[in-house]
Scaffold this motif. Sequence first.
Motif, PDB file in Angstrom:
ATOM      1  N   GLY A   1       7.703 -15.482  11.600  1.00  0.00           N
ATOM      2  CA  GLY A   1       7.319 -16.856  11.294  1.00  0.00           C
ATOM      3  C   GLY A   1       6.114 -16.932  10.366  1.00  0.00           C
ATOM      4  N   ARG A   2       5.142 -16.074  10.584  1.00  0.00           N
ATOM      5  CA  ARG A   2       3.967 -16.094   9.709  1.00  0.00           C
ATOM      6  C   ARG A   2       4.317 -15.663   8.304  1.00  0.00           C
ATOM      7  NH1 ARG A   2      -2.005 -13.593  11.233  1.00  0.00           N
ATOM      8  NH2 ARG A   2      -3.162 -14.782   9.648  1.00  0.00           N
ATOM      9  N   MET A   3       5.146 -14.632   8.184  1.00  0.00           N
ATOM     10  CA  MET A   3       5.585 -14.180   6.866  1.00  0.00           C
ATOM     11  C   MET A   3       6.390 -15.265   6.164  1.00  0.00           C
ATOM     12  SD  MET A   3       8.543 -12.895   5.241  1.00  0.00           S
ATOM     13  CE  MET A   3       9.548 -12.279   6.584  1.00  0.00           C
ATOM     14  N   GLU A   4       7.303 -15.930   6.888  1.00  0.00           N
ATOM     15  CA  GLU A   4       8.101 -16.984   6.279  1.00  0.00           C
ATOM     16  C   GLU A   4       7.220 -18.148   5.815  1.00  0.00           C
ATOM     17  OE1 GLU A   4      11.056 -18.161   9.016  1.00  0.00           O
ATOM     18  OE2 GLU A   4      12.248 -16.317   8.855  1.00  0.00           O
TER      19      GLU A   4
ATOM     20  N   PHE B   1       7.770  -3.992   1.059  1.00  0.00           N
ATOM     21  CA  PHE B   1       6.564  -4.382   1.773  1.00  0.00           C
ATOM     22  C   PHE B   1       6.808  -4.301   3.279  1.00  0.00           C
ATOM     23  CE2 PHE B   1       4.640  -7.342  -1.682  1.00  0.00           C
ATOM     24  CZ  PHE B   1       4.362  -6.217  -2.442  1.00  0.00           C
ATOM     25  N   MET B   2       5.809  -3.724   4.004  1.00  0.00           N
ATOM     26  CA  MET B   2       5.812  -3.778   5.458  1.00  0.00           C
ATOM     27  C   MET B   2       4.671  -4.712   5.871  1.00  0.00           C
ATOM     28  SD  MET B   2       5.601  -0.723   8.319  1.00  0.00           S
ATOM     29  CE  MET B   2       3.890  -0.334   7.962  1.00  0.00           C
ATOM     30  N   PHE B   3       5.001  -5.866   6.412  1.00  0.00           N
ATOM     31  CA  PHE B   3       4.042  -6.920   6.708  1.00  0.00           C
ATOM     32  C   PHE B   3       3.377  -6.685   8.054  1.00  0.00           C
ATOM     33  CE2 PHE B   3       3.177 -11.189   8.523  1.00  0.00           C
ATOM     34  CZ  PHE B   3       2.189 -11.573   7.626  1.00  0.00           C
ATOM     35  N   VAL B   4       2.014  -6.703   8.046  1.00  0.00           N
ATOM     36  CA  VAL B   4       1.216  -6.601   9.271  1.00  0.00           C
ATOM     37  C   VAL B   4       0.586  -7.970   9.510  1.00  0.00           C
ATOM     38  CG1 VAL B   4      -0.694  -5.448  10.416  1.00  0.00           C
ATOM     39  CG2 VAL B   4       0.760  -4.174   8.848  1.00  0.00           C
ATOM     40  N   PRO B   5       0.920  -8.674  10.598  1.00  0.00           N
ATOM     41  CA  PRO B   5       0.467 -10.063  10.770  1.00  0.00           C
ATOM     42  C   PRO B   5      -0.973 -10.202  11.216  1.00  0.00           C
ATOM     43  CG  PRO B   5       1.796  -9.421  12.636  1.00  0.00           C
ATOM     44  CD  PRO B   5       1.840  -8.262  11.697  1.00  0.00           C
ATOM     45  N   SER B   6      -1.824  -9.172  11.041  1.00  0.00           N
ATOM     46  CA  SER B   6      -3.221  -9.236  11.486  1.00  0.00           C
ATOM     47  C   SER B   6      -4.092  -8.511  10.475  1.00  0.00           C
ATOM     48  CB  SER B   6      -3.372  -8.609  12.875  1.00  0.00           C
ATOM     49  OG  SER B   6      -4.740  -8.573  13.264  1.00  0.00           O
ATOM     50  N   GLU B   7      -5.160  -9.199  10.024  1.00  0.00           N
ATOM     51  CA  GLU B   7      -6.084  -8.580   9.068  1.00  0.00           C
ATOM     52  C   GLU B   7      -6.878  -7.454   9.719  1.00  0.00           C
ATOM     53  OE1 GLU B   7      -6.357  -9.177   5.920  1.00  0.00           O
ATOM     54  OE2 GLU B   7      -5.125 -10.983   5.726  1.00  0.00           O
ATOM     55  N   SER B   8      -7.264  -7.622  10.988  1.00  0.00           N
ATOM     56  CA  SER B   8      -8.043  -6.582  11.670  1.00  0.00           C
ATOM     57  C   SER B   8      -7.212  -5.311  11.856  1.00  0.00           C
ATOM     58  CB  SER B   8      -8.533  -7.112  13.015  1.00  0.00           C
ATOM     59  OG  SER B   8      -7.434  -7.461  13.848  1.00  0.00           O
TER      60      SER B   8
END
Length: 391
Positions: A163-166, A259-266
């Motif tokens: 959902g965040r990526m979309e 791309f491999m999406f990581v939903p957290s900056e930390s």
Amino acid sequence: MQQPLFIVAGRSITLGEAVLALCGLAALLVILLVIAIWRGQRRQAEAEADRYAEERAVEDRIGELVRLQSEMTGRMNAMAEVLGRRQADLVHGLSERMDMLGHRVGEKLAESTRSAHADLSKLNERLAVIDTAQKNLTELSSQVVGLQSILSNKQTRGAFGQGRMEAIVQDGLPRGRYAFQATLSNGNRPDCLIEFPNGTPGLVVDAKFPLEAWNAIRAASGPEALRAAEAQFRRDVIRHVRDIAERYLIPGETQETAFMFVPSESVFSDIHERFEDVVQQAHRLRVVIVSPSLLLLSIQVIQSVLRDAEMREQAHVIQNEVRKLIEDVGRLDDRVLKLQSHFGQATKDVEDILISTRKVKQRGARIDGLEFGEEAAEPAPALQRDLLAGE
């Protein structure tokens, strides 16, 4: 009398001489006594005169002091009157100022009371806002608890990352330039496929990042457990990267990089700080690990590329329209030249008409100037010549 009595410095002194000397001495003593008495009387007189002068000076000073005392008394009375008046004025002024001060203090107290009431009402409003914010915080804490429950479940966590990526892709790209869960030629369905113009292969974005091992790292209680969790995290990430490379990197159909999406900056920053070998392994497999901010930046770059492609397409359309416009301008120039020739011929015809009208006016003027009588049976020779010249 002539008998010497004694000898002084070799000279004999007689009795007569001695008697004369004693008489002279007695006379001298009398004179000296008289002089001394006179001087004493003179000194006494001078002392009395000085004492009298001093008494007069003292009397004058006493009089002067009495005069000064009377003047001082008058001045003191005047000063007392002035001080009395000043004291009365001061008391009156102080009473007026005290009245004004009391009035101002009353106004200030009333104003302070009104301000206090207003502040209390504002405070009540702010307390109401704080209560509302506290309720919102309570709801937010319940939502955080729900988010934790979501992240604890693998399927719901994957849906959260999806959902965040979309949301990032939908906010950055126009419709028709991306597809979610699109089916590739090998039957695999990536989370997102970003399409490029002019038949360029699309870019694959995968949002299923393995967070179980990462949560195990954060929950490790000792060095051994931490090392085991880090080893498991390396294995999971590398396995997932290989799955992405094998399933989604199709020559001619997708880009050479995914791309491999990581939903957290930390989590993203910790991976690059503590697991550099995993990042390098992913680069060798042509898989880039991206955070939400990097994905957003990549989407903006892709948007610029799409905008440039659209501008190029529009540039071709504009060139065709400009070419047609040039042809229209050429035809317009030919028509203007033809119209100019028509205007030139019309101008020449108008000039000829003006010459004819001018001649007609001249002839009419000459005819109007002729005199007709009984003797004038034939026109004048000059008029005949003009008529003949005008035929």
